[in-house]
Design a protein around this motif. Structure first.
Motif, PDB file in Angstrom:
ATOM      1  N   PHE A   1      -8.893   2.863   5.403  1.00 21.39           N
ATOM      2  CA  PHE A   1      -9.772   2.062   4.548  1.00 21.39           C
ATOM      3  C   PHE A   1     -11.079   1.753   5.267  1.00 21.39           C
ATOM      4  O   PHE A   1     -12.165   1.872   4.696  1.00 21.39           O
ATOM      5  N   LEU A   2     -10.988   1.402   6.543  1.00 16.84           N
ATOM      6  CA  LEU A   2     -12.193   1.120   7.317  1.00 16.84           C
ATOM      7  C   LEU A   2     -13.105   2.346   7.356  1.00 16.84           C
ATOM      8  O   LEU A   2     -14.330   2.236   7.193  1.00 16.84           O
ATOM      9  N   ARG A   3     -12.528   3.509   7.559  1.00 18.75           N
ATOM     10  CA  ARG A   3     -13.319   4.746   7.635  1.00 18.75           C
ATOM     11  C   ARG A   3     -13.916   5.115   6.281  1.00 18.75           C
ATOM     12  O   ARG A   3     -14.989   5.719   6.213  1.00 18.75           O
TER      13      ARG A   3
ATOM     14  N   PHE B   1     -14.873   1.448  17.654  1.00 23.63           N
ATOM     15  CA  PHE B   1     -13.622   2.197  17.607  1.00 23.63           C
ATOM     16  C   PHE B   1     -12.642   1.710  18.678  1.00 23.63           C
ATOM     17  O   PHE B   1     -12.999   0.982  19.601  1.00 23.63           O
ATOM     18  N   GLN B   2     -11.398   2.181  18.574  1.00 20.82           N
ATOM     19  CA  GLN B   2     -10.382   1.837  19.567  1.00 20.82           C
ATOM     20  C   GLN B   2     -10.753   2.353  20.951  1.00 20.82           C
ATOM     21  O   GLN B   2     -10.563   1.676  21.959  1.00 20.82           O
ATOM     22  N   ARG B   3     -11.285   3.578  20.991  1.00 19.79           N
ATOM     23  CA  ARG B   3     -11.468   4.287  22.268  1.00 19.79           C
ATOM     24  C   ARG B   3     -12.917   4.336  22.723  1.00 19.79           C
ATOM     25  O   ARG B   3     -13.310   5.257  23.435  1.00 19.79           O
ATOM     26  N   PHE B   4     -13.721   3.393  22.307  1.00 14.60           N
ATOM     27  CA  PHE B   4     -15.085   3.183  22.786  1.00 14.60           C
ATOM     28  C   PHE B   4     -16.075   4.250  22.298  1.00 14.60           C
ATOM     29  O   PHE B   4     -17.156   3.918  21.832  1.00 14.60           O
ATOM     30  N   ASN B   5     -15.735   5.567  22.479  1.00 10.63           N
ATOM     31  CA  ASN B   5     -16.589   6.665  22.010  1.00 10.63           C
ATOM     32  C   ASN B   5     -17.999   6.616  22.596  1.00 10.63           C
ATOM     33  O   ASN B   5     -18.968   6.969  21.914  1.00 10.63           O
TER      34      ASN B   5
ATOM     35  N   PHE C   1     -14.550  -3.199  12.878  1.00 11.41           N
ATOM     36  CA  PHE C   1     -13.836  -3.085  14.144  1.00 11.41           C
ATOM     37  C   PHE C   1     -12.467  -2.473  13.888  1.00 11.41           C
ATOM     38  O   PHE C   1     -11.670  -3.046  13.140  1.00 11.41           O
ATOM     39  N   ASP C   2     -12.188  -1.334  14.523  1.00  9.77           N
ATOM     40  CA  ASP C   2     -10.893  -0.675  14.339  1.00  9.77           C
ATOM     41  C   ASP C   2     -10.025  -0.909  15.568  1.00  9.77           C
ATOM     42  O   ASP C   2     -10.102  -0.182  16.554  1.00  9.77           O
ATOM     43  N   GLU C   3      -9.210  -1.959  15.515  1.00  7.70           N
ATOM     44  CA  GLU C   3      -8.331  -2.332  16.629  1.00  7.70           C
ATOM     45  C   GLU C   3      -9.083  -2.267  17.967  1.00  7.70           C
ATOM     46  O   GLU C   3      -8.718  -1.505  18.873  1.00  7.70           O
TER      47      GLU C   3
END
Length: 255
Positions: free
Chosen positions: A48-50, A98-102, A175-177
């Motif tokens: 949903f966030l995406r 994102f979760q993994r910073f990117n 914000f995704d986790e």
């Protein structure tokens, strides 16, 4: 909060292959509010966030940000897909963490923050770099402007990612986790930045398992399961005295 609707989703559906991940999902988010999406893994929160910033297309339904349709235009009484450049312009209305910073590994913290404003928004370099340094100070990293991601802790990288999202001057941040990839001792420093943003009136939608953050900072908590909104309301209701059995079971399992 102004009472103005910032995000409105109506009847959103999304499938991957034969699996329907979002099932007729509707949600309203008010400007200046914090909405926390909670629920078990696989409930559709990240999808949903995406969809909100068009990293995923929707199969049915509409999404509006600040009154403007996301990903589609209305022409002659029907919805048609926007051109990619129009989608990219709309996407700038919502920053995403994102979760993994990117982060770009070959760019410094300062360069990561300046990338979007310089190359996407084409803003003046001196102005962008000045604002990037101000944002680093805002997230407590004024002294790490020249550090590369591998020289930063996970919490510091995530704070750079938040500054990068803010650099685009979005109307809301997704914000995704944002703390799920962090060691426990680093979670607090990221949540502190998020809490400050909330106090400053930034519209935020947060997928999180940090129920303490949701309890303290959310204006509304949305419990999702199996692609639907099961229950929504203020934290005192959804977390403290849930109406739905599935919500009660979930909250009891993670506290």
């Amino acid at each position: 909060m102004s009472g103005t609707v910032m995000v409105e989703a109506r009847g959103v559906r999304k499938s991957f292959g034969g699996t329907e991940v979002l099932k007729d999902l509707s949600l309203t988010v008010v400007e200046g509010s914090v909405t926390c999406l909670i629920g078990p893994s696989g409930s559709g929160k990240t999808t949903f966030l995406r969809c909100l910033n068009r990293l995923e297309t929707v199969d049915a339904g509409i999404i509006m940000i600040d009154g403007a349709l996301v990903g589609v235009d209305q022409r002659g009484g029907r919805l048609v897909e926007q051109r990619e450049r129009d989608i990219a312009k709309t996407r700038q209305q919502s920053g995403m963490v994102f979760q993994r910073f990117n982060l770009f590994p070959h760019r410094t913290a300062l360069e990561n923050i300046a990338e979007g404003p310089l190359f996407v928004q084409k803003r003046p370099k001196a102005e962008v770099l000045r604002e990037a340094r101000e944002l680093l100070a805002r997230v407590g990293l004024a002294d790490r402007a020249d550090a590369y991601p591998q020289e930063l802790s996970g919490g510091q990288q995530q704070r750079v990612a938040i500054a990068r999202a803010l650099a685009m001057k979005p109307k809301l941040i997704l914000f995704d986790e944002p703390t799920s990839a962090l060691d426990p001792e680093l979670v607090g420093e990221v949540l502190a930045v998020m809490k400050q943003l909330a106090r400053e009136g930034m519209t935020m939608i947060v997928v999180t398992h940090e129920l303490g953050f949701a309890r303290d900072m959310a204006d509304q908590v949305v419990f999702m399961a199996d692609g639907v909104v099961v229950e929504t309301g203020p934290p005192a209701q959804v977390l403290g005295n849930p109406i739905e059995t599935r919500t009660r079971e979930f909250v009891a399992s993670v506290i």
